[in-house]
Scaffold this active site. Structure first.
Site, mmCIF file in Angstrom:
data_model
loop_
_atom_site.group_PDB
_atom_site.id
_atom_site.type_symbol
_atom_site.label_atom_id
_atom_site.label_comp_id
_atom_site.label_asym_id
_atom_site.label_seq_id
_atom_site.Cartn_x
_atom_site.Cartn_y
_atom_site.Cartn_z
ATOM 1 N N HIS A 207 -30.806 -46.261 10.556
ATOM 2 C CA HIS A 207 -30.433 -45.536 11.885
ATOM 3 C C HIS A 207 -30.566 -46.438 13.076
ATOM 4 O O HIS A 207 -31.803 -46.755 13.577
ATOM 5 C CB HIS A 207 -30.961 -44.350 11.982
ATOM 6 C CG HIS A 207 -30.762 -43.515 13.179
ATOM 7 N ND1 HIS A 207 -29.866 -42.558 13.184
ATOM 8 C CD2 HIS A 207 -30.951 -43.757 14.561
ATOM 9 C CE1 HIS A 207 -29.813 -41.885 14.157
ATOM 10 N NE2 HIS A 207 -30.241 -42.652 14.847
ATOM 11 N N CYS A 240 -32.602 -40.940 22.343
ATOM 12 C CA CYS A 240 -33.703 -39.937 22.218
ATOM 13 C C CYS A 240 -34.110 -39.527 23.243
ATOM 14 O O CYS A 240 -34.600 -40.333 24.151
ATOM 15 C CB CYS A 240 -34.675 -40.642 21.329
ATOM 16 S SG CYS A 240 -36.175 -39.426 21.070
#
Length: 317
Positions: A207, A240
């Site tokens: 990822h 994030c």
């Protein structure tokens, strides 16, 4: 269709949780349908977290129910804890993924638990899965594996030890995430090889973010190290919210083009994938959507790894 790599689309979760606007449910469903029609066979459709924390995910159960009707699609959802796993399993998901940070600072900011507590959480989720839905797979994603904007450098030994602990806790797959875009190809290749040497085939997805322009290079390095599952997001949507400076997932369109041009089969139709961008734009008007391949178009004479010619290029000289 036989594929050489699995592209796991994370835009409907990682992408949507990272923007301020909330995509209407009907647009989410249309977008997921478009991604599925393009040949994507694993989609992270949302996360089971309190709606007060992430209102973008308030409709996740409805989204899962719809996604489960798409043939051949592995429906995946993120859960931060056992309570989230209970709700996700009740919804019928095929796969759970839990974020377990290699950085103690990020772990406390992201899920309000230490690394050791998150390993215990994974163990509890595995036990729950074993008792109630044994066919569901559990993936642990080691976030901030390549560095953290809160902590700074993350020792590779810490990452390897955490991966081993997660395997011992029963996780079926343990992936590595470049949450804050700090990785470089040499680091990616080295760390994935170290983890694989310790936990073998449980080594899971890469990822990787494109925050500093190294996303595709890092994916190629991970492929060199034996990784065959890659997370990416249509239009590069995502990041994030609990890690300052974390932005820019690898663009699914660019990743598919790279692999297919290399002769590596993804099973994804680029014409249909480009068309699915319109569903994303319709659901998030004004949100920046990235990708070099959609802007430049396919190269003249491009063919898929299996020899197919893109529909848009048929009949051209």
């Amino acid at each position: 269709m036989t594929t050489d790599v699995l592209i796991s689309e994370v835009g409907p979760r990682d992408g949507l949780q990272s923007v301020k606007a909330t995509m209407p449910t009907a647009h989410k469903l249309a977008w997921i349908d478009g991604l599925h029609a393009a040949g994507l066979r694993e989609i992270e459709v949302g996360s089971f977290v309190p709606a007060r924390l992430l209102p973008q995910m308030a409709d996740v159960a409805e989204v899962v129910r719809h996604a489960l009707t798409r043939p051949g699609l592995t429906v995946m959802a993120l859960v931060p804890n056992v309570r989230g796993a209970e709700a996700a399993l009740a919804s019928g998901v095929h796969k759970l993924t839990l974020p377990v940070s290699a950085s103690e600072a990020h772990s406390l900011a992201n899920v309000r638990k230490t690394r050791a507590q998150m390993v215990d959480e994974v163990r509890a989720v595995v036990a729950l899965r074993r008792a109630s839905a044994p066919r569901v797979r559990v993936e642990a994603g080691v976030s901030t594996a390549f560095g953290c904007t809160l902590q700074g450098p993350v020792p590779e030994d810490d990452v390897v030890r955490l991966a081993v602990a997660l395997a011992e806790a029963g996780a079926d797959e343990i992936g590595l995430s470049d949450t804050t875009g700090m990785a470089n190809p040499a680091q990616v290749r080295r760390l994935f090889r170290r983890v694989r040497a310790e936990i073998g085939e449980r080594t899971g997805a890469a990822h990787l973010h494109n925050t500093r322009g190294l996303g595709l290079a890092n994916c190629l390095a991970a492929h060199d190290a034996g990784v065959r599952t890659f997370d990416s997001s249509q239009g590069g949507l995502g990041g994030c919210p609990y890690a300052p400076g974390a932005s820019g997932n690898v663009v699914t369109e660019d990743l598919v083009f790279m692999f297919e041009a290399m002769g590596v089969r993804t099973g994804v139709d680029l014409d249909r994938l480009m068309a699915a961008r319109e569903f994303l734009r319709a659901g998030l008007p004004g949100e920046p959507v990235y990708g070099m391949t959609p802007e430049a178009g396919l190269t003249r004479g491009f063919t898929y790894a299996d020899g197919r010619v893109p529909a848009a290029m048929k009949g051209t000289a």
